[in-house]
Design a protein around this motif. Structure first.
Motif, PDB file in Angstrom:
ATOM      1  N   LEU A 142       0.884  -1.109  -0.103  1.00  0.00           N
ATOM      2  CA  LEU A 142      -0.003   0.105   0.103  1.00  0.00           C
ATOM      3  C   LEU A 142       0.840   1.266  -0.003  1.00  0.00           C
ATOM      4  N   TRP A 170      -6.022   1.538   4.335  1.00  0.00           N
ATOM      5  CA  TRP A 170      -7.003   0.335   3.970  1.00  0.00           C
ATOM      6  C   TRP A 170      -6.448  -0.527   3.109  1.00  0.00           C
ATOM      7  N   TYR A 171      -6.193  -1.827   3.034  1.00  0.00           N
ATOM      8  CA  TYR A 171      -5.748  -2.423   1.999  1.00  0.00           C
ATOM      9  C   TYR A 171      -6.035  -4.041   2.005  1.00  0.00           C
ATOM     10  N   VAL A 172      -6.605  -4.510   0.802  1.00  0.00           N
ATOM     11  CA  VAL A 172      -6.838  -6.131   0.755  1.00  0.00           C
ATOM     12  C   VAL A 172      -5.962  -6.481  -0.508  1.00  0.00           C
ATOM     13  N   TYR A 193      -7.939 -10.971  -3.336  1.00  0.00           N
ATOM     14  CA  TYR A 193      -9.205 -11.194  -2.633  1.00  0.00           C
ATOM     15  C   TYR A 193      -9.967  -9.921  -2.318  1.00  0.00           C
ATOM     16  N   GLY A 198     -13.318  -7.503  -3.186  1.00  0.00           N
ATOM     17  CA  GLY A 198     -14.628  -7.312  -4.083  1.00  0.00           C
ATOM     18  C   GLY A 198     -15.417  -8.432  -3.115  1.00  0.00           C
ATOM     19  N   GLY A 243     -12.806  -6.009   2.848  1.00  0.00           N
ATOM     20  CA  GLY A 243     -12.573  -4.450   3.054  1.00  0.00           C
ATOM     21  C   GLY A 243     -13.577  -3.972   4.283  1.00  0.00           C
ATOM     22  N   THR A 252      -8.602   9.869   0.532  1.00  0.00           N
ATOM     23  CA  THR A 252      -7.862   9.001  -0.295  1.00  0.00           C
ATOM     24  C   THR A 252      -7.492  10.238  -1.723  1.00  0.00           C
ATOM     25  N   ASN A 306      -7.946   8.022  -7.106  1.00  0.00           N
ATOM     26  CA  ASN A 306      -8.322   6.646  -6.800  1.00  0.00           C
ATOM     27  C   ASN A 306      -9.679   6.458  -6.664  1.00  0.00           C
ATOM     28  N   SER A 338     -11.263   3.649  -4.511  1.00  0.00           N
ATOM     29  CA  SER A 338     -11.331   3.613  -3.110  1.00  0.00           C
ATOM     30  C   SER A 338     -12.448   4.791  -2.840  1.00  0.00           C
ATOM     31  N   ALA A 371     -15.478   2.732  -2.946  1.00  0.00           N
ATOM     32  CA  ALA A 371     -15.617   1.874  -1.940  1.00  0.00           C
ATOM     33  C   ALA A 371     -16.219   2.571  -0.471  1.00  0.00           C
TER      34      ALA A 371
HETATM   35  C1  COA Z   1     -10.396  -0.245  -1.186  1.00  0.00           C
HETATM   36  C2  COA Z   1      -9.963  -1.750  -0.877  1.00  0.00           C
HETATM   37  C3  COA Z   1      -9.427  -1.733   0.643  1.00  0.00           C
HETATM   38  C4  COA Z   1     -11.601  -2.313  -0.920  1.00  0.00           C
HETATM   39  O1  COA Z   1     -11.363  -3.719  -0.484  1.00  0.00           O
HETATM   40  P1  COA Z   1     -12.434  -4.919  -0.861  1.00  0.00           P
HETATM   41  O2  COA Z   1     -12.263  -6.058   0.017  1.00  0.00           O
HETATM   42  O3  COA Z   1     -12.403  -4.889  -2.162  1.00  0.00           O
HETATM   43  O4  COA Z   1     -13.856  -4.102  -0.417  1.00  0.00           O
HETATM   44  P2  COA Z   1     -15.003  -5.023  -0.038  1.00  0.00           P
HETATM   45  O5  COA Z   1     -15.095  -6.001  -1.001  1.00  0.00           O
HETATM   46  O6  COA Z   1     -15.319  -5.232   1.133  1.00  0.00           O
HETATM   47  O7  COA Z   1     -16.241  -3.984  -0.689  1.00  0.00           O
HETATM   48  C5  COA Z   1     -16.824  -2.889   0.007  1.00  0.00           C
HETATM   49  C6  COA Z   1     -17.851  -2.010  -0.515  1.00  0.00           C
HETATM   50  O8  COA Z   1     -16.931  -1.075  -1.437  1.00  0.00           O
HETATM   51  C7  COA Z   1     -17.532  -1.534  -2.944  1.00  0.00           C
HETATM   52  N1  COA Z   1     -16.207  -1.259  -3.633  1.00  0.00           N
HETATM   53  C8  COA Z   1     -15.083  -2.219  -3.468  1.00  0.00           C
HETATM   54  N2  COA Z   1     -14.296  -2.091  -4.536  1.00  0.00           N
HETATM   55  C9  COA Z   1     -15.063  -1.434  -5.660  1.00  0.00           C
HETATM   56  C10 COA Z   1     -14.468  -0.944  -6.693  1.00  0.00           C
HETATM   57  N3  COA Z   1     -13.406  -1.304  -7.279  1.00  0.00           N
HETATM   58  N4  COA Z   1     -15.435  -0.261  -7.374  1.00  0.00           N
HETATM   59  C11 COA Z   1     -16.601   0.136  -6.963  1.00  0.00           C
HETATM   60  N5  COA Z   1     -17.064  -0.391  -5.591  1.00  0.00           N
HETATM   61  C12 COA Z   1     -16.015  -0.981  -5.003  1.00  0.00           C
HETATM   62  C13 COA Z   1     -17.952  -2.967  -2.978  1.00  0.00           C
HETATM   63  O9  COA Z   1     -19.085  -2.832  -3.833  1.00  0.00           O
HETATM   64  C14 COA Z   1     -18.678  -3.020  -1.377  1.00  0.00           C
HETATM   65  O10 COA Z   1     -20.036  -2.228  -1.271  1.00  0.00           O
HETATM   66  P3  COA Z   1     -21.300  -3.298  -1.135  1.00  0.00           P
HETATM   67  O11 COA Z   1     -20.851  -4.071  -0.043  1.00  0.00           O
HETATM   68  O12 COA Z   1     -22.459  -2.246  -1.072  1.00  0.00           O
HETATM   69  O13 COA Z   1     -21.208  -4.067  -2.272  1.00  0.00           O
HETATM   70  C15 COA Z   1      -9.412  -2.489  -1.874  1.00  0.00           C
HETATM   71  O14 COA Z   1      -9.954  -2.366  -3.051  1.00  0.00           O
HETATM   72  C16 COA Z   1      -7.895  -2.110  -1.845  1.00  0.00           C
HETATM   73  O15 COA Z   1      -7.140  -2.350  -1.120  1.00  0.00           O
HETATM   74  N6  COA Z   1      -7.545  -1.177  -2.788  1.00  0.00           N
HETATM   75  C17 COA Z   1      -6.160  -0.690  -3.015  1.00  0.00           C
HETATM   76  C18 COA Z   1      -5.751   0.214  -1.830  1.00  0.00           C
HETATM   77  C19 COA Z   1      -6.613   1.279  -1.499  1.00  0.00           C
HETATM   78  O16 COA Z   1      -6.950   2.057  -2.737  1.00  0.00           O
HETATM   79  N7  COA Z   1      -6.983   1.757  -0.226  1.00  0.00           N
HETATM   80  C20 COA Z   1      -7.773   2.684  -0.039  1.00  0.00           C
HETATM   81  C21 COA Z   1      -6.998   4.229   0.310  1.00  0.00           C
HETATM   82  S1  COA Z   1      -5.887   4.097   1.301  1.00  0.00           S
END
Ligand code: COA
Length: 147
Positions: free
Chosen positions: A25, A83-85, A89, A91, A95, A118, A122, A125, A128
């Motif tokens: 991240l 915040w990072y996944v 893993y 979607g 997260g 953010t 991005n 993010s 999300a």
């Molecule tokens: C942001 C991040 C942590 C989300 O993790 P994730 O495990 O994919 O999230 P979830 O699956 O729990 O999704 C949470 C919600 O966000 C939405 N969401 C997640 N990724 C999305 C995307 N790329 N586009 C649109 N919506 C998104 C989901 O639909 C979900 O909403 P819902 O429950 O109403 O369907 C992950 O995409 C990531 O690590 N991104 C790169 C690092 C980053 O940008 N971190 C944040 C800034 S510090």
């Protein structure tokens, strides 16, 4: 709801895997890793929750207490610092569960508001955050100067 992943506080034995996730991240955070993780493990104003799937760490959230956050009118505010996944893993709700753990931590510290930020580009993010009921309150430009 995603349930095969265990969300729990960061522990000392996680540090090698945590280093890899955190560096994914924040590639520039390597030099600060020991100091910042020591603050987390000492359970003060900063905490980290990790997502463990079988033996593997696949995500984390770092949450702090900030005296002030844009758009908020209470203090302290729970703040999502990171915040990072891992890509494989994403979607499936991990997260969301990490953020819920961060919110529970902040609530237990007396907070009534959460905040986060953010980067402008991005979009994923931002989407999300919105899905997790975070409302956009401000767009800012950051500056620095050497002294
Ligand atoms: C942001 C991040 C942590 C989300 O993790 P994730 O495990 O994919 O999230 P979830 O699956 O729990 O999704 C949470 C919600 O966000 C939405 N969401 C997640 N990724 C999305 C995307 N790329 N586009 C649109 N919506 C998104 C989901 O639909 C979900 O909403 P819902 O429950 O109403 O369907 C992950 O995409 C990531 O690590 N991104 C790169 C690092 C980053 O940008 N971190 C944040 C800034 S510090």
């Amino acid at each position: 709801m995603e349930s095969t992943t265990n969300i729990r506080p960061l522990q000392t034995q996680d540090l090698p895997a945590y280093f890899r996730l955190r560096t994914a991240l924040w590639p520039d955070s390597v030099a600060c890793f020991e100091r910042e993780v020591s603050e987390i493990l000492n359970r003060g104003h900063l905490a980290s929750f990790v997502a463990q799937r079988e033996e593997e760490l696949v995500g984390f959230v770092e949450v702090s207490l900030r005296a002030y956050a844009e758009g908020c009118d209470s203090s302290p505010v729970g703040y999502l610092e990171g915040w990072y996944v891992a890509p494989a893993y994403r979607g499936v709700g991990i997260g969301r569960r990490l953020v819920e753990a961060a919110e529970d931590w902040a609530r237990a510290k007396g907070c009534t508001e959460m905040a986060s930020d953010t980067e402008l580009n991005n979009i994923q993010s931002q989407q999300a955050h919105i899905s997790l009921d975070y409302q956009e309150v401000e767009r800012i430009v950051c500056f620095r100067k050497s002294l």
